[in-house]
Motif scaffolding. Sequence first.
Motif, short mmCIF file in Angstrom:
data_model
loop_
_atom_site.label_atom_id
_atom_site.label_comp_id
_atom_site.label_asym_id
_atom_site.label_seq_id
_atom_site.Cartn_x
_atom_site.Cartn_y
_atom_site.Cartn_z
N ALA A 395 0.83 -1.20 0.00
CA ALA A 395 0.00 0.00 0.00
C ALA A 395 0.87 1.25 0.00
CB ALA A 395 -0.93 -0.02 1.21
N PRO A 396 1.57 1.51 -1.11
CA PRO A 396 2.43 2.72 -1.18
C PRO A 396 1.60 3.99 -1.11
CG PRO A 396 2.93 1.13 -2.94
CD PRO A 396 1.65 0.69 -2.33
N ASP A 397 2.12 4.98 -0.43
CA ASP A 397 1.41 6.25 -0.27
C ASP A 397 1.19 6.96 -1.60
OD1 ASP A 397 1.26 5.90 2.45
OD2 ASP A 397 3.08 7.04 2.88
N ASP A 398 2.05 6.69 -2.58
CA ASP A 398 1.96 7.41 -3.84
C ASP A 398 1.08 6.68 -4.87
OD1 ASP A 398 3.66 5.29 -4.20
OD2 ASP A 398 5.17 6.41 -5.35
N GLU A 399 0.37 5.64 -4.44
CA GLU A 399 -0.55 4.91 -5.32
C GLU A 399 -1.97 5.03 -4.78
OE1 GLU A 399 0.60 0.89 -6.04
OE2 GLU A 399 2.62 1.41 -6.74
N PRO A 400 -2.97 4.77 -5.64
CA PRO A 400 -4.35 4.88 -5.18
C PRO A 400 -4.65 3.96 -3.99
CG PRO A 400 -4.25 4.71 -7.58
CD PRO A 400 -2.87 4.44 -7.07
N LEU A 401 -5.71 4.27 -3.29
CA LEU A 401 -6.13 3.55 -2.09
C LEU A 401 -6.38 2.08 -2.39
CD1 LEU A 401 -7.17 3.63 0.87
CD2 LEU A 401 -9.41 4.31 -0.07
N LYS A 402 -5.84 1.21 -1.54
CA LYS A 402 -6.03 -0.23 -1.70
C LYS A 402 -7.33 -0.66 -1.00
CE LYS A 402 -2.15 -0.82 -3.88
NZ LYS A 402 -2.11 -1.13 -5.33
N PRO A 403 -8.14 -1.46 -1.66
CA PRO A 403 -9.42 -1.88 -1.06
C PRO A 403 -9.23 -2.74 0.19
CG PRO A 403 -8.98 -3.08 -3.11
CD PRO A 403 -7.97 -1.98 -3.03
N GLN A 404 -8.15 -3.51 0.24
CA GLN A 404 -7.91 -4.36 1.41
C GLN A 404 -7.76 -3.51 2.67
OE1 GLN A 404 -6.15 -4.25 -1.46
NE2 GLN A 404 -5.23 -6.24 -1.98
N PHE A 405 -7.14 -2.36 2.53
CA PHE A 405 -6.95 -1.45 3.66
C PHE A 405 -8.29 -0.99 4.22
CE2 PHE A 405 -6.32 2.71 5.56
CZ PHE A 405 -5.17 2.54 6.33
N VAL A 406 -9.24 -0.73 3.34
CA VAL A 406 -10.56 -0.28 3.76
C VAL A 406 -11.28 -1.38 4.52
CG1 VAL A 406 -12.79 0.61 2.97
CG2 VAL A 406 -10.67 1.30 1.81
N VAL A 407 -11.23 -2.61 4.00
CA VAL A 407 -11.88 -3.73 4.68
C VAL A 407 -11.31 -3.90 6.09
CG1 VAL A 407 -12.22 -6.24 4.67
CG2 VAL A 407 -12.42 -4.94 2.54
N GLU A 408 -10.00 -3.85 6.21
CA GLU A 408 -9.38 -4.00 7.53
C GLU A 408 -9.76 -2.86 8.47
OE1 GLU A 408 -5.34 -6.56 6.80
OE2 GLU A 408 -5.20 -4.39 6.48
N ALA A 409 -9.87 -1.65 7.94
CA ALA A 409 -10.24 -0.50 8.77
C ALA A 409 -11.65 -0.64 9.31
CB ALA A 409 -10.10 0.79 7.96
N VAL A 410 -12.56 -1.10 8.48
CA VAL A 410 -13.95 -1.27 8.92
C VAL A 410 -14.03 -2.41 9.94
CG1 VAL A 410 -16.32 -1.73 8.19
CG2 VAL A 410 -14.81 -0.40 6.72
N ASP A 411 -13.30 -3.49 9.70
CA ASP A 411 -13.27 -4.61 10.65
C ASP A 411 -12.80 -4.13 12.02
OD1 ASP A 411 -13.26 -7.10 11.82
OD2 ASP A 411 -11.52 -7.85 10.73
N GLU A 412 -11.74 -3.34 12.04
CA GLU A 412 -11.19 -2.85 13.30
C GLU A 412 -12.17 -1.94 14.04
OE1 GLU A 412 -7.24 -0.39 14.88
OE2 GLU A 412 -7.34 -1.17 12.82
N ALA A 413 -13.04 -1.26 13.29
CA ALA A 413 -13.94 -0.28 13.89
C ALA A 413 -15.28 -0.86 14.32
CB ALA A 413 -14.18 0.86 12.89
N THR A 414 -15.49 -2.15 14.13
CA THR A 414 -16.80 -2.75 14.39
C THR A 414 -16.69 -3.92 15.37
OG1 THR A 414 -16.50 -4.09 12.39
CG2 THR A 414 -17.85 -2.09 12.19
N PRO A 415 -17.80 -4.29 16.03
CA PRO A 415 -17.78 -5.41 16.98
C PRO A 415 -17.58 -6.75 16.28
CG PRO A 415 -19.71 -3.99 17.32
CD PRO A 415 -19.09 -3.58 16.03
N ASP A 416 -17.20 -7.77 17.07
CA ASP A 416 -16.95 -9.09 16.51
C ASP A 416 -18.19 -9.73 15.90
OD1 ASP A 416 -14.30 -8.96 17.19
OD2 ASP A 416 -14.49 -10.17 19.02
N ASP A 417 -19.37 -9.36 16.41
CA ASP A 417 -20.60 -9.99 15.90
C ASP A 417 -21.23 -9.22 14.74
OD1 ASP A 417 -21.62 -7.79 17.22
OD2 ASP A 417 -23.14 -8.91 18.35
N THR A 418 -20.48 -8.28 14.17
CA THR A 418 -20.97 -7.54 13.00
C THR A 418 -21.27 -8.50 11.86
OG1 THR A 418 -19.74 -5.54 13.59
CG2 THR A 418 -20.34 -5.81 11.26
N ILE A 419 -22.39 -8.27 11.19
CA ILE A 419 -22.77 -9.07 10.03
C ILE A 419 -22.26 -8.38 8.77
CG2 ILE A 419 -24.70 -10.00 8.69
CD1 ILE A 419 -26.30 -10.01 11.35
N VAL A 420 -21.56 -9.14 7.94
CA VAL A 420 -21.00 -8.61 6.70
C VAL A 420 -21.74 -9.23 5.52
CG1 VAL A 420 -18.93 -8.44 5.26
CG2 VAL A 420 -18.72 -8.32 7.75
#
Length: 599
Positions: A395-420
């Motif tokens: 995930a280089p800073d000089d390249e567009p946003l990586k989708p994997q980063f977004v998934v991990e960020a949402v996972d970290e911000a939500t409870p374990d029983d979140t439904i995806v």
Amino acid sequence: MSGERAQPVREQGTEQDADVDADAASTEPEADTDAEPAPVTNGAQSVVRALENAGVEYLFGVQGGAIMPVYDALFDSEMTHVTMAHEQGAAHAADAYGIVTGKPGVCLATSGPGATNLVTGIADADMDSDPLLALAGQVPTDFVGSDAFQETDTTGVTRPVTKQNYFAGDADSVGDLVGEAFALAERGRQGPTLVDLPKDVTQGETDHEPGPARTPDTYRPAERADESAVREAAEAFAASERPVILAGGGVIKAEASEELRRFAIEHEIPVVTTMPGIGAFPEDHDLSMEWAGMHGTGYANLALTMTDCMLAVGTRFDDRLTGGVETFAPDAEIIHVDIDAAEISKNVQADYGLVGDAKAVLDQLYEAVAPTPDADEWRAQCREWKEQYPMTYEAPDDEPLKPQFVVEAVDEATPDDTIVTTGVGQHQMWACQYWEFTEPRTWVSSHGLGAMGYGLPSAIGAKVAAPDREVVCFDGDGSFLMTCQELTVAVREELDITVFVLNNEFIGMVRQWQDGFYEGRHMASEYGWMPQFDTLAEAFGAQGFRIDDYDEVADTVEEALAYDGPSVVDVHVDPAENVYPMVPSGGDNGLFALSEDQL
């Protein structure tokens, strides 16, 4: 929420509103909770009574002429009807409701196009063995076969994609027929059922009170496997040196996750799941190899390839899991547990076939397996593979946003029983690769059918099923466009769901295959332009957000999740990003590719 009396699923109000309601309630006579229900007078009321007898609380549907008598009967029912924007959305919402609750979701549609619009959702439920009951209106019986207005041979169209379907012939039996269809969708190997309801049948007079939902006396799915077969399988498993458990979606449907965990942990067996089996075993456990198949983890695919004894529970060994069957687990003895005898040795030859309910059979095996397999070296090898082929990305800073980063960020911000929930495509793969699932019934997606557009309506069904839990949908721009009209439902019903559209202006998985196998010829996969999904969300009455770079992710994710209602986050991600690992179609799971030049 039926008919003209539609009310939000999740009611919101101030303390003052609550006081007013309390004052009003104190002046009204208390309802007689022991009062007998009004007697049935027609077929439509019998249909509704059958649903009530089955314990149905929510229905998803779209009104129309031929199904109107049933909707009229729903007017007086305590069941809650969620009016969807499209019948496909109704089927997907009901499907997701069934996945989350384990009870059949119910969808309704009128005849003709209403019924045919349900077919995608019914076919999805059939492929994934999800419990679903579809009720379709039909022209009066005297008009059947005359090409009447909005007539379709609904039972003929849906016969290949239902566990059972029915044509209701008279008002006296229609209620019991609906009850049987509901029970059949739930019992044994779960799946979709359908009842075709001619308008003269639902309007026809009857005083017959339908009984409780029950399957035919001749339907007797096995519960426990043959004891001698269990003993033989247990002996083979105990003697193995490289054992692995493959947990499929049937583990979750049988409510057997606890039994699976007990067995695996007791005997220290590495656990691989199929994609529908995600959540059956906690992915944060040391024994978890996560999920296998075309885009599964490298270490899961290696475990399946190198095992000498595989305990496969509740899986049908589809081609996206196995790759080429001739190279799948070539040195393994296969112990296959399934409630449907037709699945044993259908795709992969089983050495030990155990027909029965996964929960019961895992209990049988737990009692029968002794001693624990001597597999210290194997477990060490599995740990080494996890270190050698980690699920990482650049995930280089000089390249567009990586989708994997977004998934991990949402996972970290939500409870374990979140439904995806997800649509289908690259975003679906990133969601299940980079979200850590620890509980069953938290992963809701279209597996066997691979139906784009599944994500948003399934999020609606999931939220109705679990109103107190966080529901997050990962969608792709192409998949979201197929059913984005269902945002009107989420807004109307005040459903607190959050949709992250991983927007790369491509049908991303098609583009990836075109790059890998068609010399980069992007025919009909490159949009080149997409609407502003945040603005589109606002037009629907939802809250819209946009993310363009890494610095915006954390704050925007937090704000979108905090919004009390439906929100859509338009996430502009790297259009060139691909999903890896990847096993080419029909390939060897042990030879997974980590980049395009390895295909």
